[in-house]
Design a protein around this motif. Structure first.
Motif, PDB file in Angstrom:
ATOM      1  N   UNK B 136       0.836  -1.199   0.000  1.00 41.05           N
ATOM      2  CA  UNK B 136       0.000   0.000   0.000  1.00 41.05           C
ATOM      3  C   UNK B 136       0.869   1.246   0.000  1.00 41.05           C
ATOM      4  N   UNK B 137       0.615   2.090  -0.973  1.00 39.71           N
ATOM      5  CA  UNK B 137       1.490   3.259  -1.127  1.00 39.71           C
ATOM      6  C   UNK B 137       1.379   4.212   0.048  1.00 39.71           C
ATOM      7  N   UNK B 138       0.245   4.207   0.741  1.00 37.54           N
ATOM      8  CA  UNK B 138       0.132   5.174   1.832  1.00 37.54           C
ATOM      9  C   UNK B 138       1.028   4.799   3.006  1.00 37.54           C
ATOM     10  N   UNK B 139       1.527   3.558   3.015  1.00 32.86           N
ATOM     11  CA  UNK B 139       2.456   3.170   4.085  1.00 32.86           C
ATOM     12  C   UNK B 139       3.914   3.324   3.655  1.00 32.86           C
ATOM     13  N   UNK B 140       4.142   3.870   2.458  1.00 32.31           N
ATOM     14  CA  UNK B 140       5.519   4.017   1.999  1.00 32.31           C
ATOM     15  C   UNK B 140       6.172   5.189   2.686  1.00 32.31           C
ATOM     16  N   UNK B 141       6.711   4.954   3.865  1.00 31.38           N
ATOM     17  CA  UNK B 141       7.415   5.993   4.590  1.00 31.38           C
ATOM     18  C   UNK B 141       8.490   5.296   5.422  1.00 31.38           C
ATOM     19  N   UNK B 142       9.398   6.074   5.996  1.00 21.96           N
ATOM     20  CA  UNK B 142      10.526   5.427   6.687  1.00 21.96           C
ATOM     21  C   UNK B 142      10.106   4.425   7.751  1.00 21.96           C
ATOM     22  N   UNK B 143       8.958   4.664   8.416  1.00 19.39           N
ATOM     23  CA  UNK B 143       8.535   3.761   9.483  1.00 19.39           C
ATOM     24  C   UNK B 143       8.317   2.341   8.976  1.00 19.39           C
ATOM     25  N   UNK B 144       8.086   2.202   7.684  1.00 22.86           N
ATOM     26  CA  UNK B 144       7.847   0.868   7.126  1.00 22.86           C
ATOM     27  C   UNK B 144       9.066  -0.035   7.336  1.00 22.86           C
ATOM     28  N   UNK B 145      10.255   0.550   7.252  1.00 17.78           N
ATOM     29  CA  UNK B 145      11.477  -0.228   7.481  1.00 17.78           C
ATOM     30  C   UNK B 145      11.467  -0.817   8.887  1.00 17.78           C
ATOM     31  N   UNK B 369      -0.319  -9.000 -10.665  1.00 15.58           N
ATOM     32  CA  UNK B 369      -1.428  -8.039 -10.678  1.00 15.58           C
ATOM     33  C   UNK B 369      -1.012  -6.747 -10.005  1.00 15.58           C
ATOM     34  N   UNK B 370      -0.336  -6.898  -8.869  1.00 20.94           N
ATOM     35  CA  UNK B 370       0.060  -5.708  -8.127  1.00 20.94           C
ATOM     36  C   UNK B 370       0.975  -4.835  -8.975  1.00 20.94           C
TER      37      UNK B 370
END
Lengths: 266, 384
Positions: B136-145, B369-370
């Protein structure tokens, strides 16, 4: 060069006043080869601060290569290039310093297609000039207003017309507050009806006293704003002088031939 | 002035209807027109259409008969021994899904202690959750690491145990789907950044770096993955000092990362080369540094360009993890293969392989698909 000119000419006196002080750009016996091909031959050119120089010549004459050497998109092999008092060398710091002070506008615009217009304009001020984001955005909007497209700030380059893209490219370069602007055939990739809007922007910029070197075939623009026209052919500067004298009384056959071709084309 | 305005605002229904767009005639659009244009445009195309339709219907009916109508879903078990006579009596006319019903735990988790199967099961769910969140692109932020680190740590604790009252399970007993997911996830997650560095290095102006990257790519690409895995499992320990031992799974993992990175590097390099030179020049002219230029201008565009071949490579590597079976690691495919070693179940390979294949397919198809969605979304700026 200035000694040969007529001091009675009012417009010319104004440009003499600007010629005072150290040159903004100095090319001293610059030579460049692509492999065995000698593309720049003993180029000597001194551009004063605030001076507007138009470079013209047939294609393949080395005019683009010359201005691309000034911010080292191309490397020269012999001679000296001094920009804003800094000599171009292998030292990366001097190169960074020069690129900060020299803005460039390309024939093919070269906007960053994945960034919005506003982001295109603020990227370098934020990361190279270390400007706070808000300030960079305000500055970008100011320049976008000056090139008359503030309403496009949120769009992507692909959504704009060629003329609009080129004006964004000018605004993007200006956002770095450069002392010198280089234009590499800025209107050559444009449809005729869009050339004027870009030229108008450049005239406006010239009126602010910006030091400009402009490679172009737009002779009308040269007459209107250039302090000096430089004619290049086969890698060397053949003739240079004030526009009226160059266009009305060409000294060399090469310039005469070139002018007749360019004027016929219009 | 006034009458011009009045004229402009006056209703002109009759004229509008006449000049407004008309709907296309039914012979141009609609299913009938489509079928006529695409399926029955000439007698050859009509013949091909009918022949293929016949084959498709026949095979579909045959498959439904085999997989559902005649299938046996479970068999009685006496004294811990499955009674597969009913399955054998089918003689191939129907599927014996009983083998999957009976052996699914072994296929999914291999030789992991039976009572502890909930642990790898949670790990599989954690992996899937991690994929969904990362997609999910909305979770693409540094915290994802950070989310990744924590999830992977939790997965490690669950698999190994030995703390928080969980019994210790040595790596040799891990198996099945978790192994496949571990190898694929770590493999791709670590190989991708490495491949970007190698691709950039290959285009570097510094000859030493460039040569090193070329050498790496050509060496690794020039040998089969199997030989790398053999080297990791057999030869590598010989070079280690006495008494030192690196986990076999880890060695296979490193081999897979190095192998995947070499391939991905070439894909990424393709993207770097596809970018117009003007983009590099514009970034240079603005005074951006090498890393600023690379991070803000070059990579975002280059990687978008190569999403299809990139995902193609990802999918390939997801399946290539099954090659670890040759060095005795128990991944999903090996577990499936081992499940039918038992005499009672011999001969029911098709059912097991269809099931294992389906699991692989679900993961690979999801990736595919993704990537199509991502591509469409990221390239929206190209659409006028």
């Amino acid at each position: 060069m200035s000694a040969t000119m007529d001091p009675a000419d009012g417009a010319y006196v104004a440009s003499v006043a600007r010629v005072d002080g150290p040159p903004a750009i100095l090319l001293d016996k610059v030579n460049k080869w692509y492999g065995a091909m000698h593309v720049l031959r003993d180029i000597n050119l001194s551009v004063a601060q605030g001076e507007r120089v138009v470079v013209c010549g047939p294609s393949g004459s080395g005019k683009s290569t010359m201005i691309r050497c000034i911010n080292r998109l191309e490397q020269h092999q012999e001679g000296r290039i001094v920009v804003d008092g800094i000599e171009l060398s292998d030292d990366l710091r001097s190169l960074d310093a020069i690129r900060r002070e020299v803005g460039m506008v390309f024939q093919s615009f070269n906007l960053f297609p994945h960034l919005t217009i506003l982001e295109n304009c603020t990227l370098a001020p934020i990361w190279v000039r270390r400007m706070p984001k808000k300030e960079a955005e305000a500055l970008a909007m100011e320049y976008l207003t000056r090139v008359k497209i503030p309403e496009q700030a949120g769009k992507y380059p692909g959504q704009l017309s060629g003329g609009q893209q080129q004006r964004v490219a000018i605004a993007r370069a200006l956002c770095m507050k450069p002392k010198i602007m280089l234009f590499d055939e800025p209107t050559s990739a444009l449809d005729p009806e869009m050339i004027k809007e870009v030229l108008d922007t450049m005239v406006m910029l010239a009126d602010t006293g910006m030091t400009m070197i402009c490679v172009t075939h737009e002779m009308g623009f040269a007459r209107q704003v250039a302090d000096r026209v430089v004619f290049m052919d086969r890698g060397e500067i053949v003739e240079s002088g004030v526009p009226e004298q160059m266009f009305n009384d060409p000294k060399t056959d090469r310039l005469r031939t070139f002018l007749s071709q360019v004027l016929r084309g219009h | 002035m006034a009458d011009i305005a009045a004229e402009a605002t006056a209703p002109r229904p009759v004229e509008d209807a006449a000049v407004g767009p008309r709907r296309a005639p039914i012979t141009v659009v609609g299913p009938v027109a489509w079928a006529r244009a695409n399926l029955f445009s000439s007698w050859i195309s009509t013949a091909v259409t009918l022949a293929l339709a016949y084959l498709i219907v026949r095979w579909t009916l045959g498959f439904i008969d085999w997989a559902f109508v005649n299938a046996i879903w479970s068999v009685p078990v006496t004294n811990g021994q499955a009674q597969t006579q009913a399955c054998r009596a089918l003689n191939g006319a129907g599927a014996c899904w009983a083998v999957v019903t009976e052996k699914h735990r072994f296929m999914l988790f291999g030789t992991y202690p039976y009572e502890e199967h909930w642990r790898p099961a949670i790990c599989v769910l954690l992996f899937i959750g991690l994929y969904i969140v990362s997609a999910m692109r909305r979770f693409w932020r540094p915290a994802l690491a950070l989310v990744w680190l924590v999830t992977l740590a939790v997965i490690g604790v669950l698999m190994w145990g030995g703390v928080f009252g969980l019994s210790y399970v040595p790596q040799e007993r891990w198996g099945g789907l978790p192994i496949t997911l571990i190898l694929a996830t770590f493999g791709i997650a670590l190989a991708f950044p490495l491949s970007i560095l190698v691709a950039l290095g290959r285009r570097s102006r510094m000859p030493a770096i460039k040569m090193l990257c070329v050498l790496y790519v050509e060496l690794i690409r020039g040998v089969p993955l199997i030989s790398l895995l053999f080297m990791a499992s057999v030869m590598f320990p010989l070079f280690l000092p006495e008494g030192m031992n690196i986990d076999k799974l880890l060695r296979a993992q490193i081999a897979i990362i190095l192998f995947a990175a070499a391939y991905l590097a070439e894909v990424v390099r393709g993207g770097l080369q596809a970018l117009p030179r003007g983009q590099y020049e514009a970034a240079d002219a603005l005074g951006l540094s090498y890393w600023q230029k690379t991070g803000f201008i070059i990579l975002p565009q280059a990687l978008r360009l190569v999403i299809p071949p990139l995902v193609n490579t990802f999918i390939g590597f997801f399946k290539d993890t099954s090659l670890v079976l040759i060095i005795g690691i128990f991944d999903l495919l090996t577990a499936g293969k081992t499940a039918i070693v038992e005499p009672a179940w011999q001969g029911f390979g098709i059912e097991v392989y269809v099931t294992v294949g389906l699991i692989y397919f679900i993961f690979c198809f999801a990736m595919s698909r993704y990537s199509q969605n991502l591509e469409a979304e990221l390239n929206r700026h190209r659409v006028r």
